[in-house]
Design a protein around this motif. Structure first.
Motif, PDB file in Angstrom:
ATOM      1  N   LEU A  26      13.081  -5.972 -16.262  1.00  0.00           N
ATOM      2  CA  LEU A  26      12.622  -7.317 -16.600  1.00  0.00           C
ATOM      3  C   LEU A  26      11.292  -7.618 -15.914  1.00  0.00           C
ATOM      4  O   LEU A  26      11.005  -7.078 -14.835  1.00  0.00           O
ATOM      5  CB  LEU A  26      13.663  -8.353 -16.177  1.00  0.00           C
ATOM      6  N   PRO A  27      10.469  -8.442 -16.504  1.00  0.00           N
ATOM      7  CA  PRO A  27       9.183  -8.805 -15.874  1.00  0.00           C
ATOM      8  C   PRO A  27       9.407  -9.459 -14.514  1.00  0.00           C
ATOM      9  O   PRO A  27      10.279 -10.321 -14.349  1.00  0.00           O
ATOM     10  CB  PRO A  27       8.564  -9.798 -16.868  1.00  0.00           C
ATOM     11  N   CYS A  28       8.653  -9.017 -13.534  1.00  0.00           N
ATOM     12  CA  CYS A  28       8.769  -9.583 -12.196  1.00  0.00           C
ATOM     13  C   CYS A  28       7.465  -9.336 -11.438  1.00  0.00           C
ATOM     14  O   CYS A  28       6.642  -8.524 -11.845  1.00  0.00           O
ATOM     15  CB  CYS A  28       9.957  -9.001 -11.441  1.00  0.00           C
ATOM     16  N   GLU A  29       7.299 -10.036 -10.326  1.00  0.00           N
ATOM     17  CA  GLU A  29       6.097  -9.888  -9.521  1.00  0.00           C
ATOM     18  C   GLU A  29       6.221  -8.758  -8.513  1.00  0.00           C
ATOM     19  O   GLU A  29       5.231  -8.119  -8.166  1.00  0.00           O
ATOM     20  CB  GLU A  29       5.793 -11.202  -8.800  1.00  0.00           C
ATOM     21  N   ASP A  30       7.397  -8.537  -7.993  1.00  0.00           N
ATOM     22  CA  ASP A  30       7.610  -7.513  -6.955  1.00  0.00           C
ATOM     23  C   ASP A  30       8.504  -6.413  -7.527  1.00  0.00           C
ATOM     24  O   ASP A  30       9.649  -6.674  -7.920  1.00  0.00           O
ATOM     25  CB  ASP A  30       8.260  -8.144  -5.736  1.00  0.00           C
ATOM     26  N   PHE A  31       7.965  -5.206  -7.546  1.00  0.00           N
ATOM     27  CA  PHE A  31       8.718  -4.059  -8.069  1.00  0.00           C
ATOM     28  C   PHE A  31       9.356  -3.235  -6.949  1.00  0.00           C
ATOM     29  O   PHE A  31       9.669  -2.067  -7.140  1.00  0.00           O
ATOM     30  CB  PHE A  31       7.801  -3.166  -8.903  1.00  0.00           C
ATOM     31  N   ALA A  32       9.518  -3.835  -5.781  1.00  0.00           N
ATOM     32  CA  ALA A  32      10.085  -3.091  -4.652  1.00  0.00           C
ATOM     33  C   ALA A  32      11.501  -2.619  -4.964  1.00  0.00           C
ATOM     34  O   ALA A  32      11.885  -1.485  -4.643  1.00  0.00           O
ATOM     35  CB  ALA A  32      10.082  -3.955  -3.393  1.00  0.00           C
ATOM     36  N   TYR A  33      12.298  -3.496  -5.614  1.00  0.00           N
ATOM     37  CA  TYR A  33      13.671  -3.106  -5.935  1.00  0.00           C
ATOM     38  C   TYR A  33      13.701  -2.001  -6.994  1.00  0.00           C
ATOM     39  O   TYR A  33      14.563  -1.127  -6.977  1.00  0.00           O
ATOM     40  CB  TYR A  33      14.453  -4.326  -6.421  1.00  0.00           C
ATOM     41  N   VAL A  34      12.737  -2.065  -7.915  1.00  0.00           N
ATOM     42  CA  VAL A  34      12.668  -1.014  -8.932  1.00  0.00           C
ATOM     43  C   VAL A  34      12.327   0.328  -8.284  1.00  0.00           C
ATOM     44  O   VAL A  34      12.920   1.359  -8.592  1.00  0.00           O
ATOM     45  CB  VAL A  34      11.633  -1.381 -10.010  1.00  0.00           C
ATOM     46  N   ARG A  35      11.354   0.295  -7.364  1.00  0.00           N
ATOM     47  CA  ARG A  35      10.981   1.533  -6.664  1.00  0.00           C
ATOM     48  C   ARG A  35      12.139   2.062  -5.837  1.00  0.00           C
ATOM     49  O   ARG A  35      12.376   3.270  -5.765  1.00  0.00           O
ATOM     50  CB  ARG A  35       9.767   1.278  -5.784  1.00  0.00           C
ATOM     51  N   ALA A  36      12.898   1.165  -5.211  1.00  0.00           N
ATOM     52  CA  ALA A  36      14.058   1.597  -4.429  1.00  0.00           C
ATOM     53  C   ALA A  36      15.113   2.222  -5.325  1.00  0.00           C
ATOM     54  O   ALA A  36      15.766   3.203  -4.956  1.00  0.00           O
ATOM     55  CB  ALA A  36      14.639   0.417  -3.664  1.00  0.00           C
ATOM     56  N   CYS A  37      15.288   1.631  -6.520  1.00  0.00           N
ATOM     57  CA  CYS A  37      16.257   2.196  -7.473  1.00  0.00           C
ATOM     58  C   CYS A  37      15.841   3.590  -7.928  1.00  0.00           C
ATOM     59  O   CYS A  37      16.659   4.509  -7.991  1.00  0.00           O
ATOM     60  CB  CYS A  37      16.396   1.254  -8.667  1.00  0.00           C
ATOM     61  N   VAL A  38      14.547   3.749  -8.227  1.00  0.00           N
ATOM     62  CA  VAL A  38      14.043   5.058  -8.637  1.00  0.00           C
ATOM     63  C   VAL A  38      14.203   6.072  -7.511  1.00  0.00           C
ATOM     64  O   VAL A  38      14.594   7.223  -7.734  1.00  0.00           O
ATOM     65  CB  VAL A  38      12.568   4.955  -9.075  1.00  0.00           C
TER      66      VAL A  38
END
Length: 484
Positions: A26-38
Motif C-alpha cells: 500500500l502507498p506509504c511514506e516510510d518503507f522501513a517495514y517493507v524492507r524489514a519484511c523483504v
C-alpha cells in the motif's frame, strides 16, 4: 514470494510443489517495514550465495550532524552458472524440462546462467576441455548449426543466442555447471575437464549439479537420497537453487590404452548387460535378466581401507592423504606389469556372475545397489556374485528385484553375494590368453567379455574392454544437503 513446500499426503511420497505468493504494498511514506519484511523473507530463503545485506547508512540532519540510519540494501551478488542440456537423453525431455523448471527456478533464485545444448555424442566433453585458442574456431564452426536450432518448434526466444554467447566463455569463469541429462552427459563433462591441464583448479572451484533426464539417473537419485529429498527435476533444482553443496568422490580408471574419470559405478556381468533394461518397469526385465547370466573367469585384486592406512575419522586432511597414497599406488601398479602387487592387496581368482563396484547408493533411480555407500567416504563397495555361490537363475531374479529397495544385502549376504570394501581394485581376465575352443572342448562355458558381447560400463558409458584398475582420486563439489 517463491516457495516449494512438501505436499502433506498420507502413505505417499511428499514431493515438493510450487506455491507462489504475490503481495501488494500500500502507498506509504516510510518503507522501513517493507524492507524489514523483504529482509526476513531473504533470511528464511537462505539464499546467501546470491545476496548480501548492507544494513547501516549515514545521513546528515539539517544542522550538519551525521547519524546512522538502519536501512537494508540488498546488494546483488549473483552467481553465474553454465547449464548443459542434452536434448536427446532418455525420453528427450531435456529442453522441455529446462524451459519449464530449470530456467524459471534459476531466475527466481537470482542466478544468471548461460545455456549450452549438446548436438552430438561427445559435444559436452569437447566444450569442457576446449582451450582458449580453440574457442573462436569452435564458435565459427557451430554458429551455423546453432542458428538452425532457433527455428525448432517450442524453443524459447533467446535460448540459442545464449548458447552462441557462451562459446567464448571459458568454463573457469563460471561458478557452477548444471547438467540437464543423464549420467552419461555428466560423465562427458567430468572427463572433458579431466583432460584439461587446469583440471584440479576447475574441480576445486566449480560446483556441479545434475537434473536427471536420462534413462537411469543414478547420480541424481543418489544426491536426492543423500539430501532426504524425493527424486524429481523440481527437487534437484531446489537443492541447486538453495546452494547446498557437499563433496563427491571421483575415481581414476585405467585400462590398457586409456584413462577415465568416474563418479558413480562400474559394471561387468549381468548388471552391465542389463544397463539398457534398467529404465523399464515391467516383469519382462527380470525374465530377460534370467537368461542374460554368464560366468567370467576373473582375477579380482583389491586394497582394503585399513591396508591403505585410511583413518577412521572422515575429515578433509585424511582424504588428501589418502589421495596422495593412491596416486603413488596407481603408478606402481600399472597394467603393463601386473605380476606383483604391493603389500596389503588381496587377490581372488574365481568365476564371477556379477561384479559391480559402487561409490554412491543408486545405479539408477530404481536400482538401490549399495545401501551403505556415502558420497565422500573414499571407498568402493564391490558387490560380487560368484559361481561358487551356486545361485540359481530364479534366485538371481529375486536378488535383482530386492535391489530396487536395497534389501538384497540383508536377505542374500553372504550366502549368495559378497560385498568388499576397498580404496582401490584391479580386474584381470586370465582366460583371455586361452583359446575359446579349448575351453568349449573341456566343457568350460565361462567367457571373456568380448566373447559374450559384454563390455566394461563406467557410469552408464561403455569404455575400453579388458583389464581395468581403479582408485579413489580426489573430490568435486556437488549440490546436495548432507554432512558426510
Amino acid at each position: 514470494i517463491y516457495s516449494y513446500p512438501r505436499e502433506e499426503k498420507i502413505l505417499r511420497n511428499n514431493h515438493r510443489k510450487p506455491q507462489h505468493f504475490q503481495l501488494s504494498v500500500l502507498p506509504c511514506e516510510d518503507f522501513a517495514y517493507v524492507r524489514a519484511c523483504v529482509q526476513g523473507i531473504r533470511s528464511l530463503s537462505d539464499l546467501n550465495h546470491n545476496f548480501h545485506l548492507n544494513k547501516m547508512n549515514k545521513r546528515e540532519d539539517g544542522n550538519g550532524a551525521t547519524e546512522e540510519e538502519n536501512t537494508t540494501v540488498m546488494v546483488n551478488n549473483s552467481k553465474k552458472y553454465l547449464v548443459v542440456v542434452n536434448p536427446y537423453s532418455g525420453l528427450k525431455k531435456g529442453v522441455r524440462i529446462y524451459q519449464k523448471t530449470v530456467s524459471p527456478m534459476l531466475e527466481q533464485a537470482g542466478i544468471d546462467h548461460d545455456l549450452m545444448k549438446t548436438q552430438y555424442a561427445g559435444h559436452a566433453k569437447e566444450r569442457m576441455k576446449m582451450s582458449a585458442q580453440q574457442k573462436m574456431i569452435f564458435r565459427k564452426e557451430q554458429q551455423l548449426s546453432i542458428h538452425s536450432m532457433s527455428n525448432e518448434s517450442g524453443s524459447r526466444k533467446g535460448d540459442d543466442n545464449t548458447n552462441i554467447n557462451n562459446m567464448n566463455s571459458d568454463i573457469s569463469t563460471y561458478d557452477a555447471i548444471i547438467v540437464v541429462g543423464g549420467d552419461g552427459t555428466l560423465s562427458e563433462v567430468v572427463n572433458g575437464i579431466s583432460d584439461r591441464p587446469d583440471s584440479k583448479h576447475i574441480f576445486n572451484t566449480l560446483k556441479f549439479g545434475v537434473v536427471g533426464t536420462g534413462r537411469s539417473n543414478g547420480l541424481a537419485k543418489s544426491l536426492s537420497f543423500a539430501s532426504s529429498e524425493n527424486f524429481s527435476e523440481l527437487e534437484s533444482m531446489f537443492l541447486i537453487c538453495k546452494g547446498f553443496h557437499t563433496c563427491l568422490d571421483l575415481s581414476k580408471y585405467t585400462t590398457q590404452n586409456n584413462t577415465y574419470t568416474g563418479f558413480k559405478s562400474f559394471s561387468l556381468g549381468v548388471v552391465a548387460a542389463g544397463e539398457s533394461l534398467l529404465f523399464q518397469h515391467d516383469f519382462s526385465v527380470f525374465w530377460k535378466m534370467m537368461f542374460l547370466r554368464q560366468n567370467f573367469v576373473v582375477k579380482f585384486s583389491y586394497l582394503p581401507p585399513e591396508a591403505a592406512t585410511l583413518s577412521s575419522s572422515k575429515n578433509d586432511e585424511g582424504s588428501e592423504t589418502l589421495t596422495k597414497n593412491l596416486t603413488s599406488l596407481s603408478s606402481s601398479t600399472s597394467l603393463v606389469d601386473s605380476k606383483s602387487l604391493p603389500e596389503g592387496w588381496i587377490t581372488i581368482e574365481d568365476e564371477f556372475v556379477l561384479f559391480h563396484p559402487s561409490q554412491v547408493t543408486h545405479a539408477s533411480n530404481n536400482f538401490y545397489t549399495s545401501p551403505n555407500s556415502k558420497l565422500n567416504d573414499g571407498i568402493f563397495r564391490v558387490l560380487v556374485i560368484r559361481k561358487s555361490n551356486q545361485i540359481s537363475r530364479f534366485t538371481l531374479m529375486r536378488l535383482w528385484m530386492h535391489m530396487e529397495k536395497g534389501t538384497h544385502e540383508e536377505n542374500y549376504l553372504p550366502k549368495y553375494c559378497q560385498v568388499y570394501e576397498c580404496v582401490a581394485w584391479r580386474l584381470e581376465f586370465p582366460c583371455m590368453a586361452r583359446t575359446s575352443s579349448t575351453s568349449i572342448q573341456n566343457g568350460d562355458h565361462s567367457r571373456k567379455p568380448s566373447d559374450s558381447g559384454y563390455s566394461n560400463v563406467l557410469d552408464g558409458e561403455t569404455i575400453e574392454s579388458g583389464p581395468v584398475q581403479a582408485c579413489v582420486d580426489g573430490t568435486i563439489q556437488t549440490f546436495a544437503r548432507c554432512s558426510v
